[in-house]
Design an enzyme around this catalytic site. Structure first.
Site, short mmCIF file in Angstrom:
data_model
loop_
_atom_site.label_atom_id
_atom_site.label_comp_id
_atom_site.label_asym_id
_atom_site.label_seq_id
_atom_site.Cartn_x
_atom_site.Cartn_y
_atom_site.Cartn_z
CG ASN A 11 -1.65 1.27 1.45
OD1 ASN A 11 -1.77 2.08 0.53
ND2 ASN A 11 -2.17 1.48 2.65
CE LYS A 13 0.06 3.39 4.77
NZ LYS A 13 0.14 3.52 6.20
CG HIS A 98 -5.78 2.06 5.15
ND1 HIS A 98 -5.27 3.07 5.92
CD2 HIS A 98 -4.80 1.12 5.05
CE1 HIS A 98 -4.03 2.76 6.27
NE2 HIS A 98 -3.72 1.59 5.75
CD GLU A 100 -2.73 5.74 6.66
OE1 GLU A 100 -2.69 5.82 5.42
OE2 GLU A 100 -1.85 5.14 7.33
CD GLU A 170 -3.34 -2.38 7.25
OE1 GLU A 170 -2.24 -2.62 6.76
OE2 GLU A 170 -3.99 -1.36 6.98
N GLY A 176 2.67 2.40 10.67
CA GLY A 176 3.62 3.49 10.48
C GLY A 176 4.33 3.89 11.77
CB SER A 216 5.35 -1.66 11.84
OG SER A 216 5.00 -0.31 12.09
P1 PGA Z 1 2.96 0.43 7.53
O1 PGA Z 1 1.49 0.65 6.90
O2 PGA Z 1 3.49 -0.88 6.98
O3 PGA Z 1 3.77 1.61 7.08
O4 PGA Z 1 2.80 0.36 9.02
C1 PGA Z 1 0.61 -0.42 6.69
C2 PGA Z 1 -0.71 0.08 6.13
O5 PGA Z 1 -1.20 1.11 6.58
O6 PGA Z 1 -1.31 -0.56 5.22
#
Ligand code: PGA
Length: 254
Positions: A11, A13, A98, A100, A170, A176, A216
């Site tokens: 992903n 983003k 997601h 976010e 997640e 992140g 992560s």
């Molecule tokens: P990350 O993000 O691997 O940077 O923690 C995962 C995601 O939000 O899909």
């Protein structure tokens, strides 16, 4: 769509425009040959989807998707992308819900359910993202929160229409942040999600639904997470942006 497992998805983003997308795939395709028995997928920004489609044209083992869709097929919704538009542009998958989208853009569970329905209607495979915040985990309500997020979708859409679905667990506190759920934490929540699917849709459907872990994921922890019970794949954010690190994660999967 029947996907080989494990499913390793990146992903991106809001990173990588079309130029960077072309460079990424030049390096990634050289570092990561097609391997049977796994699925690799990318969710680039919508404006880079066309570049990704062209760059991966010779690699049918790589699937592409969008990071978000609107629930209406078309209309006066400035700035939005619908499932038919995404599919026409080459997407086979769509991330939905997601964290976010839920926490930064205020997407509600009801909207998430409508987006899942819109994806299914168009033949785009939805990847339904669920996960609890740190406060919810600390309050001991992680399982309840995830179940409510699943219920919002399964309660609104006839189970027969959800045959083509992936789920991504997640935990918001792991996205992140560099904090990864332990393989035990992942296995426990994935087991609960599988249990929910069994109760809701039957054993066969529950087993056929891939459940990915995200938060992560890095080359260093990918193997232990993938080995955890009920973890059928990984959804990778930060570590999918660099061709070498994502190729290493894919290599863990076969
Ligand atoms: P990350 O993000 O691997 O940077 O923690 C995962 C995601 O939000 O899909």
């Amino acid at each position: 769509m029947r996907l080989e497992r494990p499913v390793i998805a990146g992903n991106w983003k809001m990173h990588h425009g079309p130029s960077r997308t072309r460079e990424f795939f030049r390096d990634f395709l050289a570092a990561s040959p097609a391997v049977p028995g796994r699925t690799v997928a990318f969710f680039p920004p919508a404006a880079s989807l066309g570049a990704a489609v062209r760059a991966t044209a010779a690699r049918p083992d790589i699937l592409l998707g969008v990071q978000n869709i609107h629930w209406e097929p078309d209309g006066a919704f400035t700035g939005e992308i619908s499932a038919p538009i995404a599919a026409d542009a080459g997407a086979r998958l769509a991330l939905v819900g997601h964290s976010e989208r839920r926490h930064v853009f205020g997407e509600t569970s009801d909207e998430t359910a409508r987006k899942v329905a819109a994806a299914v209607e168009e033949g785009l495979t939805p990847v339904l993202c669920v996960g609890e915040t740190l406060a919810e985990r600390d309050a001991g309500s992680a399982a309840e929160v995830v179940e409510e997020q699943l219920q919002a979708v399964f309660g609104a859409i006839d189970g027969g229409r959800l045959e083509d679905l992936l789920i991504a667990y997640e935990p918001v506190w792991a996205i992140g942040t560099g904090k990864t759920a332990s393989p035990q934490d992942a296995a426990e929540m994935h087991g609960r999600i599988r249990g929910y699917l069994r109760a809701r849709a039957g054993d066969a459907r529950a087993e056929a639904t891939p459940i990915l872990y995200g938060g992560s994921v890095k080359p260093e922890n990918a193997a232990e997470l993938l080995a955890a019970d009920d973890v059928d794949g990984l959804l990778v954010g930060g570590a999918s942006l660099e061709p070498g690190s994502f190729a290493r994660i894919c290599a863990v999967a076969g």
